[in-house]
Scaffold this motif. Sequence first.
Motif, short mmCIF file in Angstrom:
data_model
loop_
_atom_site.label_atom_id
_atom_site.label_comp_id
_atom_site.label_asym_id
_atom_site.label_seq_id
_atom_site.Cartn_x
_atom_site.Cartn_y
_atom_site.Cartn_z
N VAL A 24 1.05 -4.95 -1.33
CA VAL A 24 0.35 -6.00 -2.24
C VAL A 24 1.12 -6.18 -3.45
N ARG A 25 1.79 -5.20 -4.08
CA ARG A 25 2.61 -5.43 -5.41
C ARG A 25 3.86 -6.53 -5.21
N ALA A 26 4.28 -6.39 -4.05
CA ALA A 26 5.38 -7.08 -3.65
C ALA A 26 5.31 -8.41 -3.28
N SER A 27 3.83 -9.05 -2.80
CA SER A 27 3.54 -10.02 -2.10
C SER A 27 2.87 -11.21 -3.23
N GLU A 28 3.30 -12.36 -2.95
CA GLU A 28 2.54 -13.53 -3.54
C GLU A 28 2.56 -14.71 -2.66
N GLY A 29 1.76 -15.53 -2.85
CA GLY A 29 1.67 -16.69 -1.90
C GLY A 29 1.14 -17.94 -2.52
N PRO A 30 0.97 -19.09 -1.86
CA PRO A 30 0.43 -20.30 -2.19
C PRO A 30 -0.94 -20.18 -3.25
N SER A 31 -1.63 -19.08 -2.95
CA SER A 31 -2.92 -18.80 -3.70
C SER A 31 -2.71 -17.87 -4.96
N GLY A 32 -1.66 -17.25 -5.02
CA GLY A 32 -1.00 -16.40 -6.13
C GLY A 32 -0.81 -15.22 -5.75
N LEU A 33 -0.70 -14.14 -6.83
CA LEU A 33 -0.30 -12.78 -6.45
C LEU A 33 -1.40 -12.25 -5.70
N ASN A 34 -0.67 -11.36 -4.80
CA ASN A 34 -1.55 -10.47 -3.98
C ASN A 34 -2.46 -9.48 -4.83
N THR A 35 -1.77 -8.92 -5.93
CA THR A 35 -2.48 -8.27 -6.96
C THR A 35 -3.89 -8.68 -7.59
N GLU A 36 -3.83 -9.87 -7.58
CA GLU A 36 -4.78 -10.45 -8.05
C GLU A 36 -6.08 -10.42 -7.16
N TYR A 37 -5.69 -10.74 -5.79
CA TYR A 37 -6.85 -10.60 -5.03
C TYR A 37 -7.51 -9.06 -4.83
N THR B 17 -7.59 -6.97 -7.51
CA THR B 17 -8.30 -6.58 -8.68
C THR B 17 -9.58 -7.52 -8.82
N GLU B 18 -9.35 -8.86 -8.51
CA GLU B 18 -10.70 -9.52 -8.63
C GLU B 18 -11.56 -9.16 -7.57
N LEU B 19 -11.27 -8.61 -6.59
CA LEU B 19 -12.45 -8.11 -5.44
C LEU B 19 -13.07 -7.01 -6.03
N ALA B 20 -12.15 -5.97 -6.49
CA ALA B 20 -12.60 -4.74 -7.08
C ALA B 20 -13.63 -5.08 -8.31
N ARG B 21 -13.31 -6.05 -9.17
CA ARG B 21 -14.10 -6.43 -10.18
C ARG B 21 -15.40 -6.96 -9.88
N ALA B 22 -15.32 -7.95 -8.76
CA ALA B 22 -16.64 -8.34 -8.48
C ALA B 22 -17.54 -7.39 -7.69
N LEU B 23 -16.81 -6.52 -7.05
CA LEU B 23 -17.62 -5.41 -6.41
C LEU B 23 -18.37 -4.51 -7.26
N ARG C 17 -6.87 1.36 -7.75
CA ARG C 17 -6.39 2.23 -8.55
C ARG C 17 -4.77 2.48 -8.11
N HIS C 18 -4.39 2.44 -6.94
CA HIS C 18 -3.02 2.46 -6.65
C HIS C 18 -1.96 1.60 -7.17
N VAL C 19 -2.60 0.15 -7.02
CA VAL C 19 -2.03 -0.97 -7.50
C VAL C 19 -1.82 -0.77 -9.06
N ALA C 20 -2.89 -0.38 -9.62
CA ALA C 20 -2.76 -0.33 -11.15
C ALA C 20 -1.87 0.88 -11.60
#
Length: 181
Positions: free
Chosen positions: A134-147, A149-155, A170-173
């Motif tokens: 996750v930390r190494a990945s990025e694509g047209p919609s943005g950073l994988n880390t954002e996916y 952290t946003e999911l964890a925040r929304a949940l 937690r691992h990513v942070a």
Amino acid sequence: MSDVWVFGYGSLIWRPDFPFEEARVATVAGWGRRFWQGSTDHRGVPGAPGRVVTLIKDPQSVCWGKAYLISAESREEVIDHLDYREKGGYSLHQTEMTFLGGPQECADGLIYIATPGNPNWLGDAPMPEIAAQVRASEGPSGLNTEYVTELARALSEMGADDPHVFDLARHVARAGRDDQA
Ligand code: SIN
């Protein structure tokens, strides 16, 4: 055509980009959320996929998400749009949802699931490996880390418990803090 509910459990929770009449917190029983699907069109690229969520059958699990009511008039356009957005391995299924709060308790809805064997399926891996990918990945919609952290925040805003998602967040942070040390 009639109105239809669409149940989102990943980016559809925090990034609905389609018109809807109503959004409600809901659950689906018998499914567990996992970062086991590769993403080469949103959070990674071909040859270097990111990791996004799908659902696996698990009788013990209840998956929290967001249900969106799509009007009959916009149904065809919205489903076409979502078929395109979810084209990286997801297929459309029917599910029973339970709403949390409000008068109506249950309804059938549509749901996008990436099933094992689709071309981008990655499956399980140790949590530190999933976090590193996750930390190494990025694509047209943005950073994988954002996916993540946003999911964890929304949940957590919804009051949902999801050990797999929160553990990964937690691992990513933690890996981010270690990088800065
Ligand atoms: C969903 O959100 O329901 C499907 C997976 C995703 O787009 O992240």
